[in-house]
Design a protein around this motif. Sequence first.
Motif, short mmCIF file in Angstrom:
data_model
loop_
_atom_site.label_atom_id
_atom_site.label_comp_id
_atom_site.label_asym_id
_atom_site.label_seq_id
_atom_site.Cartn_x
_atom_site.Cartn_y
_atom_site.Cartn_z
N ASP A 110 -7.00 -28.95 -17.91
CA ASP A 110 -6.26 -29.13 -19.16
C ASP A 110 -5.47 -27.85 -19.37
OD1 ASP A 110 -8.10 -27.25 -20.14
OD2 ASP A 110 -9.31 -28.76 -21.15
N ALA A 111 -4.96 -27.64 -20.55
CA ALA A 111 -4.14 -26.46 -20.81
C ALA A 111 -4.97 -25.20 -21.03
CB ALA A 111 -3.24 -26.71 -22.01
N SER A 112 -6.29 -25.33 -21.11
CA SER A 112 -7.13 -24.17 -21.45
C SER A 112 -7.36 -23.25 -20.26
CB SER A 112 -8.49 -24.64 -21.99
OG SER A 112 -9.32 -25.07 -20.93
N ALA A 113 -7.58 -22.00 -20.57
CA ALA A 113 -7.87 -21.00 -19.54
C ALA A 113 -9.26 -21.19 -18.95
CB ALA A 113 -7.73 -19.60 -20.13
N ALA A 114 -10.11 -21.97 -19.60
CA ALA A 114 -11.48 -22.19 -19.11
C ALA A 114 -11.52 -23.09 -17.88
CB ALA A 114 -12.33 -22.79 -20.22
N LYS A 115 -10.44 -23.84 -17.65
CA LYS A 115 -10.41 -24.80 -16.53
C LYS A 115 -9.20 -24.51 -15.64
CE LYS A 115 -12.61 -28.40 -19.28
NZ LYS A 115 -12.45 -29.73 -19.87
N LYS A 116 -9.20 -23.34 -15.01
CA LYS A 116 -8.09 -22.95 -14.14
C LYS A 116 -8.07 -23.82 -12.88
CE LYS A 116 -7.67 -18.20 -15.64
NZ LYS A 116 -7.73 -16.79 -15.26
N ALA A 117 -6.88 -24.27 -12.54
CA ALA A 117 -6.71 -25.15 -11.38
C ALA A 117 -7.10 -24.45 -10.08
CB ALA A 117 -5.27 -25.62 -11.31
N ASN A 118 -7.72 -25.23 -9.19
CA ASN A 118 -8.02 -24.78 -7.83
C ASN A 118 -7.22 -25.57 -6.80
OD1 ASN A 118 -11.13 -24.68 -9.18
ND2 ASN A 118 -10.32 -22.82 -8.28
N GLY A 119 -6.68 -26.74 -7.22
CA GLY A 119 -5.96 -27.56 -6.27
C GLY A 119 -5.28 -28.74 -6.93
N VAL A 120 -4.69 -29.60 -6.08
CA VAL A 120 -3.98 -30.80 -6.51
C VAL A 120 -4.53 -31.99 -5.74
CG1 VAL A 120 -1.72 -31.95 -6.61
CG2 VAL A 120 -1.87 -29.50 -6.96
N VAL A 121 -4.88 -33.07 -6.45
CA VAL A 121 -5.34 -34.29 -5.79
C VAL A 121 -4.12 -34.99 -5.19
CG1 VAL A 121 -6.29 -36.60 -6.20
CG2 VAL A 121 -7.41 -34.61 -7.17
N GLU A 122 -4.24 -35.35 -3.91
CA GLU A 122 -3.12 -35.95 -3.20
C GLU A 122 -3.10 -37.48 -3.29
OE1 GLU A 122 -3.52 -34.38 0.74
OE2 GLU A 122 -3.00 -32.35 0.09
N LYS A 123 -4.23 -38.10 -3.64
CA LYS A 123 -4.32 -39.56 -3.70
C LYS A 123 -5.28 -39.94 -4.81
CE LYS A 123 -5.22 -43.43 -0.53
NZ LYS A 123 -5.89 -44.36 -1.31
N ASN A 124 -4.89 -40.90 -5.64
CA ASN A 124 -5.70 -41.25 -6.80
C ASN A 124 -7.07 -41.81 -6.40
OD1 ASN A 124 -5.09 -43.84 -5.98
ND2 ASN A 124 -3.96 -44.39 -7.80
N GLY A 125 -8.00 -41.77 -7.35
CA GLY A 125 -9.34 -42.29 -7.12
C GLY A 125 -10.13 -42.31 -8.41
N VAL A 126 -11.33 -42.88 -8.34
CA VAL A 126 -12.21 -42.96 -9.51
C VAL A 126 -13.43 -42.07 -9.27
CG1 VAL A 126 -11.43 -45.28 -10.14
CG2 VAL A 126 -13.40 -45.00 -8.61
N ALA A 127 -14.26 -41.94 -10.30
CA ALA A 127 -15.44 -41.08 -10.21
C ALA A 127 -16.25 -41.41 -8.96
CB ALA A 127 -16.31 -41.26 -11.46
N ASN A 128 -16.68 -40.34 -8.29
CA ASN A 128 -17.50 -40.37 -7.07
C ASN A 128 -16.72 -40.67 -5.79
OD1 ASN A 128 -19.95 -39.62 -8.35
ND2 ASN A 128 -20.09 -41.71 -9.14
N ASP A 129 -15.43 -41.03 -5.90
CA ASP A 129 -14.61 -41.14 -4.69
C ASP A 129 -14.39 -39.75 -4.12
OD1 ASP A 129 -14.28 -43.87 -5.01
OD2 ASP A 129 -12.18 -43.75 -5.66
N ARG A 130 -14.22 -39.67 -2.81
CA ARG A 130 -13.83 -38.41 -2.16
C ARG A 130 -12.35 -38.51 -1.85
NH1 ARG A 130 -18.14 -35.45 -1.28
NH2 ARG A 130 -17.14 -33.95 0.10
N ARG A 131 -11.61 -37.46 -2.24
CA ARG A 131 -10.16 -37.44 -2.04
C ARG A 131 -9.72 -36.09 -1.50
NH1 ARG A 131 -10.64 -42.12 -1.98
NH2 ARG A 131 -9.74 -43.63 -3.40
N PRO A 132 -8.63 -36.07 -0.70
CA PRO A 132 -8.09 -34.79 -0.24
C PRO A 132 -7.56 -33.99 -1.42
CG PRO A 132 -6.87 -36.65 0.73
CD PRO A 132 -7.89 -37.21 -0.20
N VAL A 133 -7.89 -32.72 -1.45
CA VAL A 133 -7.41 -31.81 -2.50
C VAL A 133 -6.66 -30.68 -1.82
CG1 VAL A 133 -8.08 -30.23 -4.35
CG2 VAL A 133 -9.32 -32.38 -4.04
N HIS A 134 -5.36 -30.55 -2.14
CA HIS A 134 -4.57 -29.45 -1.59
C HIS A 134 -4.93 -28.20 -2.39
CE1 HIS A 134 -1.25 -27.42 0.39
NE2 HIS A 134 -1.07 -26.83 -0.77
#
Length: 128
Positions: free
Chosen positions: A33-57
């Motif tokens: 989100d916009a908060s400093a408490a949740k700094k991004a580590n990557g970008v999801v390359e393909k959508n999914g739902v909870a518990n799916d495994r997805r590539p993260v750049h």
Amino acid sequence: MNPQISPSLKLSETVEDWKLVYISAADTVSKTDASAAKKANGVVEKNGVANDRRPVHLLNGHSIIYVTASAATTNAADAYQAADGEVQDLPVGAGTYVKVGVFMDAAAAANDVVRVLVTDFGTEKVVT
């Protein structure tokens, strides 16, 4: 796919293509989100739902990522985390915002996918 750059990680929630995520638990990512408490580590390359495994750049210095804009953005302006794993220009409202990089494209409207050059990633900007 290079596993060091785009590892397959578990989603903690529904995540759409090109959304920023942070590591929220072991081997698991959640949308930022916009908060400093949740700094991004990557970008999801393909959508999914909870518990799916997805590539993260994974974000690293001077890489180029695709990410969804939360509103119209300005080419060559600094890009900051926004709600729902998106990016935005620096808001005018008071708060602490986390820089992702610099826009390489201008978004005409919300939900446009733009390129961001990752620079000074994680730097916080305070607007008063």
